[in-house]
Design an enzyme around this catalytic site. Structure first.
Site, mmCIF file in Angstrom:
data_model
loop_
_atom_site.group_PDB
_atom_site.id
_atom_site.type_symbol
_atom_site.label_atom_id
_atom_site.label_comp_id
_atom_site.label_asym_id
_atom_site.label_seq_id
_atom_site.Cartn_x
_atom_site.Cartn_y
_atom_site.Cartn_z
ATOM 1 N N ASP A 97 39.482 -10.563 -58.379
ATOM 2 C CA ASP A 97 39.267 -9.805 -57.148
ATOM 3 C C ASP A 97 39.897 -10.507 -55.950
ATOM 4 O O ASP A 97 40.345 -9.859 -55.009
ATOM 5 C CB ASP A 97 37.759 -9.622 -56.931
ATOM 6 C CG ASP A 97 37.435 -8.417 -56.069
ATOM 7 O OD1 ASP A 97 38.334 -7.591 -55.856
ATOM 8 O OD2 ASP A 97 36.288 -8.292 -55.619
ATOM 9 N N HIS A 122 27.349 -7.965 -54.904
ATOM 10 C CA HIS A 122 28.782 -8.192 -54.705
ATOM 11 C C HIS A 122 29.084 -7.825 -53.250
ATOM 12 O O HIS A 122 29.151 -6.648 -52.906
ATOM 13 C CB HIS A 122 29.568 -7.311 -55.682
ATOM 14 C CG HIS A 122 31.059 -7.415 -55.575
ATOM 15 N ND1 HIS A 122 31.815 -8.087 -56.502
ATOM 16 C CD2 HIS A 122 31.938 -6.926 -54.661
ATOM 17 C CE1 HIS A 122 33.098 -7.996 -56.171
ATOM 18 N NE2 HIS A 122 33.188 -7.289 -55.050
ATOM 19 N N CYS A 138 40.099 -5.442 -49.544
ATOM 20 C CA CYS A 138 40.053 -4.112 -50.155
ATOM 21 C C CYS A 138 41.231 -3.297 -49.640
ATOM 22 O O CYS A 138 41.350 -3.073 -48.425
ATOM 23 C CB CYS A 138 38.746 -3.396 -49.818
ATOM 24 S SG CYS A 138 38.666 -1.714 -50.468
#
Length: 327
Positions: free
Chosen positions: A30, A221, A254
């Site tokens: 990630d 998360h 993101c």
């Protein structure tokens, strides 16, 4: 951006905080997946090995997805092949479909990760299908994981707010969580993908999910876009959550939300938990060194307040020693 839905007037019952916390390090996957400059597999291997030496026994190594969509994750099989596995370690990979699952199985992954959004708008923009369609796609992966004895982890994306539709209902989060539980997921991560959640909201959502699937099944998360991740982790601890994802040096972001930062930094989480007397099994000094190292190697700016502060303190101490030695 305000809290994505109203919080009930009566706060959820506070439970005893856990004495031990399990951290899944997601930096190699990630944290790095959105970097534009390609990061070589041997550097990723080095990162995984350093994290393992720092005590990380749960590491998200990469994802088996099409390089067309996530070029940075090409070569995840090489990372699995090159890394040193620590006894008791669990090394996972994101697997969006059966092709990805088969690649993860061949690479020797101990755990596979599936995901679904709690927002219809996010699901459509992210993977071009509805929430129901996306979950149906994961059922064969879940069945295959169980058939092969692999641990199965799921993530409920944008559980606290969506960049496209804004508010995300608690009911939607609960419905997706229940679907994952029905698939036999060993762990269900409730994700603040864009980092907009606040403590009371997080406490409410996590308490409701815990009542549905059990606190020990859940993990938190949290991205730190609005600086709320540490407070949100404390809120989770208050309702008995003891599993969290974090990213070394706060790497990541993101692609679907401008300004969104990476996962909360592992260094910051460990510092918090040590201050609360909660055991993680991780070596903070080694984590700081690892975070500074990967950022130096890649040219990425470290997004960890604790890591940067402790690294600066160490540099100052080393400089003083050198000056004294030369005096």
């Amino acid at each position: 951006m305000a809290s994505s839905h109203s919080v009930s007037a009566q706060a959820p019952h506070r439970t005893t905080r856990p004495t031990e916390v399990i951290i899944t390090e997601v930096g190699p996957r990630d944290g790095l997946q959105n970097e534009k400059q390609f990061i070589a597999s041997d550097l990723k291997v080095g990162l995984v090995d350093r994290l393992s030496k720092a005590g990380c026994l749960s590491i998200e190594v990469g994802s088996f997805v099409s390089p067309k969509w996530t070029p940075q994750m090409a070569g995840t099989d090489a990372v699995f092949a090159g890394m040193k596995r620590m006894p008791g370690g669990r090394y996972s990979a994101l697997t969006p479909n059966m092709k990805g699952f088969e690649a993860a199985l061949a690479a020797g992954a101990d755990e596979v990760v599936i995901f679904g959004a709690a927002s219809e708008a996010f699901s459509q923009r992210n993977i071009n299908c509805s929430i129901a369609e996306s979950l149906a796609r994961f059922e064969p992966v879940a069945l295959a994981a169980k058939a092969h004895g692999l641990r199965l982890r799921a993530a409920v994306s944008v559980a606290f707010g969506c960049p496209y539709q804004g508010e995300v209902s608690l009911q939607s989060v609960l419905e997706v969580s229940q679907r994952f539980a029905d698939m036999g997921c060993d762990e269900i991560g409730i994700a603040d993908t864009i980092g907009v959640g606040t403590a009371d909201q997080v406490r409410e959502v996590m308490a409701a999910c815990a009542s549905l699937v059990g606190a020990d099944t859940l993990s938190g998360h949290f991205h730190d876009t609005y600086g709320q991740a540490i407070a949100n982790i404390v809120a989770c601890l208050d309702v008995g959550i003891r599993r969290f994802d974090s990213s070394i040096a706060g790497l990541g972001g993101c692609p679907y939300a401008k300004g969104a930062t990476g996962n909360v930094a592992t260094e910051d989480v460990v510092y918090l938990l040590e201050g609360l007397g909660i055991s993680t099994g991780l070596d903070l000094d080694q984590l700081v060194d690892t975070g500074q190292w990967i950022c130096e190697q890649t040219g990425i700016r470290p997004q960890t307040r604790v890591g940067n502060a402790l690294a600066a303190k160490k540099r100052s101490r080393d400089a003083a020693k050198a000056e004294a030695a030369n005096a």
